[in-house]
Design a protein around this motif. Sequence first.
Motif, PDB file in Angstrom:
ATOM      1  N   VAL A  44      48.325   3.959 -28.906  1.00  0.00           N
ATOM      2  CA  VAL A  44      47.890   2.571 -28.756  1.00  0.00           C
ATOM      3  C   VAL A  44      48.739   1.674 -29.663  1.00  0.00           C
ATOM      4  O   VAL A  44      48.864   1.932 -30.863  1.00  0.00           O
ATOM      5  N   TYR A  45      49.300   0.628 -29.072  1.00  0.00           N
ATOM      6  CA  TYR A  45      50.131  -0.320 -29.803  1.00  0.00           C
ATOM      7  C   TYR A  45      49.657  -1.746 -29.522  1.00  0.00           C
ATOM      8  O   TYR A  45      49.264  -2.076 -28.397  1.00  0.00           O
ATOM      9  N   PRO A 278      40.738  -6.851 -32.891  1.00  0.00           N
ATOM     10  CA  PRO A 278      40.414  -8.208 -32.434  1.00  0.00           C
ATOM     11  C   PRO A 278      41.579  -8.827 -31.669  1.00  0.00           C
ATOM     12  O   PRO A 278      42.726  -8.371 -31.752  1.00  0.00           O
ATOM     13  N   GLY A 279      41.271  -9.920 -30.961  1.00  0.00           N
ATOM     14  CA  GLY A 279      42.229 -10.478 -30.025  1.00  0.00           C
ATOM     15  C   GLY A 279      43.321 -11.357 -30.600  1.00  0.00           C
ATOM     16  O   GLY A 279      44.401 -11.445 -30.020  1.00  0.00           O
ATOM     17  N   HIS A 280      43.080 -12.029 -31.748  1.00  0.00           N
ATOM     18  CA  HIS A 280      44.042 -13.039 -32.190  1.00  0.00           C
ATOM     19  C   HIS A 280      44.269 -13.046 -33.698  1.00  0.00           C
ATOM     20  O   HIS A 280      44.688 -14.075 -34.242  1.00  0.00           O
ATOM     21  N   ASP A 281      44.021 -11.967 -34.374  1.00  0.00           N
ATOM     22  CA  ASP A 281      44.132 -11.955 -35.836  1.00  0.00           C
ATOM     23  C   ASP A 281      45.432 -11.278 -36.255  1.00  0.00           C
ATOM     24  O   ASP A 281      45.623 -10.068 -36.050  1.00  0.00           O
ATOM     25  N   ARG A 282      46.321 -12.058 -36.878  1.00  0.00           N
ATOM     26  CA  ARG A 282      47.616 -11.498 -37.271  1.00  0.00           C
ATOM     27  C   ARG A 282      47.502 -10.540 -38.453  1.00  0.00           C
ATOM     28  O   ARG A 282      48.465  -9.821 -38.762  1.00  0.00           O
ATOM     29  N   ARG A 283      46.346 -10.503 -39.091  1.00  0.00           N
ATOM     30  CA  ARG A 283      46.130  -9.494 -40.143  1.00  0.00           C
ATOM     31  C   ARG A 283      46.264  -8.079 -39.596  1.00  0.00           C
ATOM     32  O   ARG A 283      46.495  -7.124 -40.364  1.00  0.00           O
ATOM     33  N   LEU A 284      46.138  -7.933 -38.293  1.00  0.00           N
ATOM     34  CA  LEU A 284      46.294  -6.611 -37.682  1.00  0.00           C
ATOM     35  C   LEU A 284      47.597  -5.947 -38.108  1.00  0.00           C
ATOM     36  O   LEU A 284      47.650  -4.734 -38.354  1.00  0.00           O
ATOM     37  N   PHE A 285      48.662  -6.762 -38.238  1.00  0.00           N
ATOM     38  CA  PHE A 285      49.973  -6.206 -38.556  1.00  0.00           C
ATOM     39  C   PHE A 285      50.114  -5.879 -40.041  1.00  0.00           C
ATOM     40  O   PHE A 285      51.112  -5.282 -40.442  1.00  0.00           O
ATOM     41  N   GLU A 286      49.122  -6.270 -40.829  1.00  0.00           N
ATOM     42  CA  GLU A 286      49.034  -5.807 -42.212  1.00  0.00           C
ATOM     43  C   GLU A 286      48.199  -4.531 -42.299  1.00  0.00           C
ATOM     44  O   GLU A 286      48.513  -3.621 -43.070  1.00  0.00           O
ATOM     45  N   VAL A 287      47.144  -4.463 -41.507  1.00  0.00           N
ATOM     46  CA  VAL A 287      46.309  -3.254 -41.486  1.00  0.00           C
ATOM     47  C   VAL A 287      47.100  -2.077 -40.931  1.00  0.00           C
ATOM     48  O   VAL A 287      46.982  -0.948 -41.414  1.00  0.00           O
ATOM     49  N   PRO A 291      55.118   0.443 -36.479  1.00  0.00           N
ATOM     50  CA  PRO A 291      56.527   0.503 -36.896  1.00  0.00           C
ATOM     51  C   PRO A 291      57.124  -0.820 -37.340  1.00  0.00           C
ATOM     52  O   PRO A 291      58.249  -0.866 -37.827  1.00  0.00           O
ATOM     53  N   GLY A 292      56.397  -1.956 -37.177  1.00  0.00           N
ATOM     54  CA  GLY A 292      56.906  -3.236 -37.616  1.00  0.00           C
ATOM     55  C   GLY A 292      57.606  -3.997 -36.510  1.00  0.00           C
ATOM     56  O   GLY A 292      57.570  -3.621 -35.332  1.00  0.00           O
ATOM     57  N   ASN A 293      58.237  -5.119 -36.881  1.00  0.00           N
ATOM     58  CA  ASN A 293      58.958  -5.963 -35.920  1.00  0.00           C
ATOM     59  C   ASN A 293      58.029  -6.450 -34.803  1.00  0.00           C
ATOM     60  O   ASN A 293      58.386  -6.463 -33.626  1.00  0.00           O
ATOM     61  N   GLY A 294      56.818  -6.862 -35.197  1.00  0.00           N
ATOM     62  CA  GLY A 294      55.876  -7.373 -34.216  1.00  0.00           C
ATOM     63  C   GLY A 294      55.138  -6.319 -33.421  1.00  0.00           C
ATOM     64  O   GLY A 294      54.494  -6.634 -32.426  1.00  0.00           O
ATOM     65  N   VAL A 295      55.205  -5.077 -33.875  1.00  0.00           N
ATOM     66  CA  VAL A 295      54.499  -3.974 -33.204  1.00  0.00           C
ATOM     67  C   VAL A 295      53.659  -3.238 -34.238  1.00  0.00           C
ATOM     68  O   VAL A 295      54.118  -2.945 -35.346  1.00  0.00           O
ATOM     69  N   ALA A 296      52.401  -2.962 -33.893  1.00  0.00           N
ATOM     70  CA  ALA A 296      51.511  -2.178 -34.750  1.00  0.00           C
ATOM     71  C   ALA A 296      51.014  -0.995 -33.956  1.00  0.00           C
ATOM     72  O   ALA A 296      50.469  -1.147 -32.841  1.00  0.00           O
ATOM     73  N   ARG A 297      51.176   0.193 -34.501  1.00  0.00           N
ATOM     74  CA  ARG A 297      50.587   1.381 -33.867  1.00  0.00           C
ATOM     75  C   ARG A 297      49.239   1.640 -34.500  1.00  0.00           C
ATOM     76  O   ARG A 297      49.113   1.692 -35.734  1.00  0.00           O
ATOM     77  N   ILE A 298      48.218   1.789 -33.663  1.00  0.00           N
ATOM     78  CA  ILE A 298      46.844   1.949 -34.147  1.00  0.00           C
ATOM     79  C   ILE A 298      46.562   3.428 -34.353  1.00  0.00           C
ATOM     80  O   ILE A 298      46.364   4.178 -33.400  1.00  0.00           O
ATOM     81  N   ARG A 299      46.560   3.850 -35.606  1.00  0.00           N
ATOM     82  CA  ARG A 299      46.242   5.244 -35.925  1.00  0.00           C
ATOM     83  C   ARG A 299      46.022   5.380 -37.435  1.00  0.00           C
ATOM     84  O   ARG A 299      46.315   4.488 -38.199  1.00  0.00           O
TER      85      ARG A 299
END
Length: 299
Positions: A44-45, A278-287, A291-299
Amino acid sequence: MFGFGPRRATSVAAPPRSAVFLLTFLAAACSSADPPAEPATYDVYAVEFASIPVDIRLADWLPGADTTLTTPGSFMVWLLQGPDGRNILVDSGFLWDAPSREGFPLPIADYVRPDQALATVGLAGDDITDVIVSHVHWDHADGLSLFPNAQVWIQRAEFEFYSEAVKIGGEDAAEVEARSMELMEKLNTEGRLTLIDGDDQEIMDGIRVYTGAKHTYESQYVGVTTEGGTVIVASDNAWFYANLEHDLANGLSRDPAGQIAAQGRMKELASHPDWVIPGHDRRLFEVFPKPGNGVARIR
């Protein structure tokens, strides 16, 4: 009347040989049966395609929020990569010329067309096999035309309600781009729209959808089986982490109490507290910084 006197001894006749054979055969068949198949698992990304370059004052969006709370905002789609080369998106994002964008009260920056944003994970729009539409709002459904090979999945009640709303006009029609509904109606005639009937439905192996949050008429959120457990893609059924942390409903909710109850259910369904997305929280990419560059892998 029940008797409690002395019992007479009784004898039990041995079963006939045919019965013994049948029981033996059935026991052997049960012991050799294949175990239940494990559900398919997915990676999941979250893939960002635009940002909100100001801190969002949450009290303006979540009634009852502390007036000091802010968060950075994001627009994203969610990629589920599964077996057999399946590339599934939750939501499609939007095209820059979406009419509703002009009325959006916050600035939007760093826009990349959602199909082009997928290049960061090595994909193009043609590679997407399915799009699960959480709800019909412009920023989640306007980009469907970018994924020409995808089967589209949406709640039947959501599709039918807003299709009719667009035809008759009024307040409900203002929630959705007319061109999004026209495209979905076309896909329906072509057999590329799958209408889902209600809550807790397994729509693909390892993927279930749930209703009840009422962000729109019949919005849905998605439960995804991963190797580590279940991830819940909430989309706008929880705009921000603050929804989940403080039990707050969206300002646009059709049923605030129902949305808060649904958020509680999401937290129960997820295998980890951080796995409600959540749908619109950019904190997701801190949690989830990799791999970065606007992509977050959920694990």
